[in-house]
Motif scaffolding. Structure first.
Motif, short mmCIF file in Angstrom:
data_model
loop_
_atom_site.label_atom_id
_atom_site.label_comp_id
_atom_site.label_asym_id
_atom_site.label_seq_id
_atom_site.Cartn_x
_atom_site.Cartn_y
_atom_site.Cartn_z
N SER A 1 5.59 -7.84 4.36
CA SER A 1 4.37 -7.51 5.10
C SER A 1 4.52 -6.15 5.75
CB SER A 1 4.09 -8.56 6.18
OG SER A 1 3.87 -9.82 5.63
N CYS A 2 3.40 -5.46 5.89
CA CYS A 2 3.38 -4.15 6.54
C CYS A 2 2.16 -4.12 7.45
CB CYS A 2 3.29 -3.05 5.49
SG CYS A 2 2.99 -1.40 6.17
N ALA A 3 2.40 -4.20 8.74
CA ALA A 3 1.31 -4.25 9.72
C ALA A 3 1.17 -2.89 10.40
CB ALA A 3 1.59 -5.33 10.75
N ALA A 4 -0.04 -2.36 10.34
CA ALA A 4 -0.34 -1.09 11.00
C ALA A 4 -1.04 -1.35 12.32
CB ALA A 4 -1.23 -0.23 10.11
N SER A 5 -0.60 -0.65 13.35
CA SER A 5 -1.22 -0.82 14.67
C SER A 5 -1.37 0.54 15.33
CB SER A 5 -0.39 -1.75 15.54
OG SER A 5 0.90 -1.20 15.77
N GLY A 6 -2.31 0.59 16.27
CA GLY A 6 -2.54 1.84 16.99
C GLY A 6 -3.98 2.25 16.91
N SER A 7 -4.19 3.55 17.04
CA SER A 7 -5.54 4.09 17.09
C SER A 7 -6.07 4.30 15.66
CB SER A 7 -5.54 5.40 17.86
OG SER A 7 -6.86 5.89 18.00
N ILE A 8 -6.44 3.21 15.02
CA ILE A 8 -6.80 3.21 13.60
C ILE A 8 -8.29 2.97 13.43
CG2 ILE A 8 -6.48 2.06 11.39
CD1 ILE A 8 -3.67 1.25 12.42
N LEU A 9 -8.93 3.86 12.72
CA LEU A 9 -10.31 3.63 12.31
C LEU A 9 -10.35 2.89 10.97
CD1 LEU A 9 -13.35 4.12 12.78
CD2 LEU A 9 -13.10 6.23 11.45
N ARG A 10 -9.48 3.33 10.08
CA ARG A 10 -9.46 2.74 8.74
C ARG A 10 -8.12 3.06 8.07
NH1 ARG A 10 -13.32 5.48 7.06
NH2 ARG A 10 -12.24 7.01 5.74
N LYS B 1 -6.91 -7.05 9.28
CA LYS B 1 -5.66 -7.05 10.04
C LYS B 1 -4.89 -5.74 9.86
CE LYS B 1 -4.98 -12.07 9.75
NZ LYS B 1 -4.06 -13.16 9.29
N ASN B 2 -5.42 -4.81 9.08
CA ASN B 2 -4.70 -3.57 8.78
C ASN B 2 -3.29 -3.86 8.29
OD1 ASN B 2 -6.83 -1.79 9.44
ND2 ASN B 2 -6.25 -1.81 11.62
N THR B 3 -3.18 -4.80 7.40
CA THR B 3 -1.88 -5.27 6.91
C THR B 3 -1.85 -5.26 5.39
OG1 THR B 3 -1.54 -6.63 8.88
CG2 THR B 3 -0.25 -7.18 6.93
N GLY B 4 -0.73 -4.83 4.86
CA GLY B 4 -0.49 -4.87 3.42
C GLY B 4 0.63 -5.84 3.12
N TYR B 5 0.62 -6.34 1.88
CA TYR B 5 1.62 -7.32 1.48
C TYR B 5 2.18 -6.95 0.11
CZ TYR B 5 -0.91 -9.99 5.00
OH TYR B 5 -1.53 -10.40 6.17
N LEU B 6 3.41 -7.39 -0.13
CA LEU B 6 4.00 -7.26 -1.45
C LEU B 6 4.67 -8.58 -1.78
CD1 LEU B 6 4.51 -5.27 -3.81
CD2 LEU B 6 6.77 -4.87 -2.81
N GLN B 7 4.06 -9.33 -2.67
CA GLN B 7 4.64 -10.59 -3.14
C GLN B 7 5.56 -10.27 -4.31
OE1 GLN B 7 4.29 -13.84 -1.98
NE2 GLN B 7 5.90 -14.29 -3.48
N MET B 8 6.81 -10.63 -4.18
CA MET B 8 7.81 -10.31 -5.20
C MET B 8 8.35 -11.61 -5.78
SD MET B 8 9.81 -7.18 -3.28
CE MET B 8 10.53 -8.25 -2.04
N ASN B 9 8.09 -11.83 -7.05
CA ASN B 9 8.55 -13.02 -7.76
C ASN B 9 9.54 -12.63 -8.84
OD1 ASN B 9 6.73 -14.57 -6.21
ND2 ASN B 9 5.11 -14.33 -7.75
N SER B 10 10.28 -13.61 -9.32
CA SER B 10 11.25 -13.38 -10.41
C SER B 10 12.14 -12.19 -10.09
CB SER B 10 10.51 -13.16 -11.74
OG SER B 10 9.70 -14.26 -12.04
N LEU B 11 12.66 -12.18 -8.90
CA LEU B 11 13.46 -11.04 -8.45
C LEU B 11 14.74 -10.91 -9.27
CD1 LEU B 11 12.81 -11.37 -4.65
CD2 LEU B 11 12.47 -9.28 -5.98
N LYS B 12 15.14 -9.66 -9.46
CA LYS B 12 16.34 -9.33 -10.23
C LYS B 12 17.30 -8.55 -9.33
CE LYS B 12 13.46 -8.64 -14.35
NZ LYS B 12 13.07 -7.67 -15.41
#
Length: 122
Positions: free
Chosen positions: A21-30, A75-86
Motif C-alpha cells: 500500500s502507498c498512502a499519500a497525505s498532506g496538502s493534496i488536491l489530486r 483515500k489517495n492510496t495506491g496498491y500493488l497486489q503481488m501474486n506468484s512471487l519469485k
C-alpha cells in the motif's frame, strides 16, 4: 507538504503473495499517476507498474499476469497486489506519485515513499 507512506512488505516463500500500500497525505488536491518501482542490491531502480488517475495501467513484462496495480482515489492510496512471487522479485519497492498540490498555483510535484523491503525465499 506531502508524504507517501508504503506498507505491506515482508518475507514470503516463492509462490506466495503480498499486497503493498502507498498512502499519500498532506496538502493534496489530486493524485495523478501512481507508480511502483523496485531496486534490488547492485541493480538500478526499475519500473514495476503504473496507474493513471482514470485507471489505465502499465506493467513491466517481468510482472505481467502476476502483479496488479490499483488505487482508491478517495483515500489517495495506491496498491500493488503481488501474486506468484519469485525470488527474483526480491527488492526494495518504492511508491511514486505525481501530486497536484492544494495551493493557489495548483503546483504539480513528484514524490517518493521511503521504500518497503520485499524478500522472496526459494
Amino acid at each position: 507538504q506531502v508524504r507517501l507512506v508504503e506498507s505491506g512488505g515482508g518475507l514470503v516463500q516463492a509462490g506466495g503473495s503480498l499486497r503493498l500500500s502507498c498512502a499519500a497525505s498532506g496538502s493534496i488536491l489530486r493524485v495523478n499517476m501512481i507508480g511502483w518501482y523496485r531496486q534490488a542490491p547492485g541493480n538500478q531502480r526499475e519500473l514495476v507498474a503504473t496507474i493513471t488517475g482514470d485507471g489505465n495501467t502499465n506493467y513491466a513484462d517481468s510482472v505481467k499476469g502476476r502483479f496488479t496495480i490499483s488505487r482508491d482515489n478517495a483515500k489517495n492510496t495506491g496498491y500493488l497486489q503481488m501474486n506468484s512471487l519469485k525470488p527474483e522479485d526480491t527488492a526494495v519497492y518504492y511508491c511514486n506519485a505525481e501530486v497536484v498540490l492544494r495551493n493557489v498555483a495548483r503546483t504539480t510535484r513528484d514524490y517518493w515513499g521511503q521504500g518497503t523491503q520485499v524478500t522472496v525465499s526459494s
